[in-house]
Write an enzyme that holds these catalytic residues in place. Sequence first.
Site, short mmCIF file in Angstrom:
data_model
loop_
_atom_site.label_atom_id
_atom_site.label_comp_id
_atom_site.label_asym_id
_atom_site.label_seq_id
_atom_site.Cartn_x
_atom_site.Cartn_y
_atom_site.Cartn_z
N HIS A 1 0.82 -1.21 0.00
CA HIS A 1 0.00 0.00 0.00
C HIS A 1 0.86 1.27 0.00
O HIS A 1 2.01 1.26 0.44
CB HIS A 1 -0.93 -0.01 1.19
CG HIS A 1 -2.03 -1.01 1.08
ND1 HIS A 1 -3.06 -1.10 1.97
CD2 HIS A 1 -2.28 -1.97 0.15
CE1 HIS A 1 -3.89 -2.06 1.62
NE2 HIS A 1 -3.42 -2.62 0.51
N GLU B 1 0.74 3.98 1.80
CA GLU B 1 1.18 4.45 3.11
C GLU B 1 2.42 3.68 3.56
O GLU B 1 3.39 4.27 4.04
CB GLU B 1 0.07 4.26 4.16
CG GLU B 1 -1.22 4.96 3.81
CD GLU B 1 -2.21 4.08 3.06
OE1 GLU B 1 -3.43 4.26 3.29
OE2 GLU B 1 -1.80 3.25 2.24
N CYS C 1 -6.04 1.60 5.50
CA CYS C 1 -6.61 0.34 5.96
C CYS C 1 -6.09 0.08 7.37
O CYS C 1 -5.21 0.80 7.87
CB CYS C 1 -6.22 -0.81 5.01
SG CYS C 1 -4.47 -1.27 5.08
N CYS D 1 -2.21 -0.57 7.50
CA CYS D 1 -1.42 0.65 7.28
C CYS D 1 -1.58 1.62 8.45
O CYS D 1 -0.62 2.29 8.83
CB CYS D 1 -1.82 1.32 5.97
SG CYS D 1 -1.20 0.45 4.51
#
Length: 149
Positions: free
Chosen positions: A75, A77, A103, A106
């Site tokens: 992801h 992040e 999410c 993250c």
Amino acid sequence: MYTTPMSRVSWDRYFMNLAVQAATRSTCPRKHVGAVIVRDKAVLATGYNGSLRGLPHCTDVGCLMDNGHCVRTVHAEANAILQAARHGVRIERSEMVVTASPCWECFKLIANAGIVKVLYGEFYRDERILEFARAAGIELVHLGLQEES
């Protein structure tokens, strides 16, 4: 001759615009996400969702699905936090600007990295982050992806 004052975007909007631009590098067609880590009006690191370094991307070989999620990608992040780590950049007491709210996985990385504020463009799925952000003292701000007229 210049006669009208130039309108400038806010710092938050400027950094969101950079996150939106970072998202254009995303390689998973399911969701394009960009993230920017900032402190004192300076960019510390950026990230976008893409495959493991050196391995094929979703756009090349398709998504790898597990329980309704593509697991081929890292992801945005996480990639921004990893970019800072790879380059020895301290991100404690920084802010993250991201095109979609983090999410759960993250969010845990963000909290443990010492990031104190997350500005996001759209809310994405996980309500748990709201409760845990309050408990951890992390400010969550829904900025939106575009400036309101």
